[in-house]
Design an enzyme around this catalytic site. Structure first.
Site, PDB file in Angstrom:
ATOM      1  N   CYS B  48       0.848  -1.203   0.000  1.00  0.00           N
ATOM      2  CA  CYS B  48       0.000   0.000   0.000  1.00  0.00           C
ATOM      3  C   CYS B  48       0.885   1.254   0.000  1.00  0.00           C
ATOM      4  O   CYS B  48       1.601   1.516   0.954  1.00  0.00           O
ATOM      5  CB  CYS B  48      -0.913   0.001   1.218  1.00  0.00           C
ATOM      6  SG  CYS B  48      -1.757   1.576   1.427  1.00  0.00           S
ATOM      7  N   CYS B  50       0.122   4.479   0.059  1.00  0.00           N
ATOM      8  CA  CYS B  50      -0.209   5.632   0.890  1.00  0.00           C
ATOM      9  C   CYS B  50       0.118   5.397   2.361  1.00  0.00           C
ATOM     10  O   CYS B  50       0.546   6.322   3.052  1.00  0.00           O
ATOM     11  CB  CYS B  50      -1.681   6.004   0.716  1.00  0.00           C
ATOM     12  SG  CYS B  50      -2.810   4.629   0.746  1.00  0.00           S
TER      13      CYS B  50
END
Lengths: 81, 142
Positions: B48, B50
């Site tokens: 991921c 972010c």
């Protein structure tokens, strides 16, 4: 707010905790969503605090909360565990 | 289905450069976490961008602190699937999320950093919280 885990309180008995995806005319779109129904037992506050401490038990991969049902949205990270 | 190994290689290497030991098999997870003694940080890595993209630099900053866990280990969610599932059994009261971090002392979870506590925050801010957790749980007076 995209990608942020939020608590969506509704005007009814339901509370949702999930990752905010987007918002449009249909409502608030959430991903990996935990659902709490106060009508089925247990307080909303307890559920939210438990989610803050132990994480979100995702029961639905995605869900749309109708805009007119939304009472309040806040970050789960802002909830004291 | 696991990610392409080439995709996750830089994220693995980032953790190894921090001194984390990779747990890639169930046996690795059991060896590290079964009957665990002393202090340990388990980093559940993730692709991921972010959240994990901030969590790894946050850990790097936190590991510059004077008070540290004795061991840092890592599993890669979505890649080393079986090892990650086994590692999570050692902190099963916490819902799975990635990235996340478990701080252990003698097999007990003393602090947990969920993904929702990483999202949208700067590495420095996350590191500041980690340092407080190190001081509180791994400090000399503990």
């Amino acid at each position: 707010m995209h990608g942020i885990t939020v608590v969506v309180e509704t005007r009814g008995a339901l509370t949702y905790v999930g990752r905010f995806d987007t918002e449009d005319e249909s409502g608030v779109h959430l991903l990996n969503v935990g659902v709490h129904d106060a009508a089925a037992g247990g307080s909303r506050d307890d559920y939210v605090h438990r989610s803050a401490k132990f994480g979100v038990r995702a029961e639905r991969p995605r869900l749309v909360v109708p805009r007119q049902d939304v009472l309040r949205i806040r970050k789960l990270a802002d909830v004291e565990p | 289905m696991p990610y392409n190994p080439a995709l996750v290689a830089p994220m693995r290497e980032e953790m190894v450069r921090l001194g984390a030991r990779e747990l890639t098999t169930v046996a690795d997870a059991d060896a590290a976490l079964g009957d665990q003694k002393g202090t340990m940080l388990v980093f559940v890595n993730s692709v991921c961008g972010c959240a994990a993209g901030n969590a790894r630099p946050a850990l790097r900053l936190a590991l510059e602190h004077a008070v540290l866990p004795q061991q840092v280990v890592t599993v890669f969610a979505g890649q080393d699937v079986d090892a990650t599932a086994r590692a999570r059994q050692y902190f099963a009261e916490y819902q799975p999320s990635s990235p996340s971090m478990a701080l252990l002392r003698d097999g007990e979870v003393v602090h947990f950093v969920h993904r929702h506590q990483i999202e949208g925050r700067s590495p420095q801010s996350i590191a500041d919280d980690l340092v407080k957790a190190f001081d509180k749980n791994f400090g000399a007076a503990v």
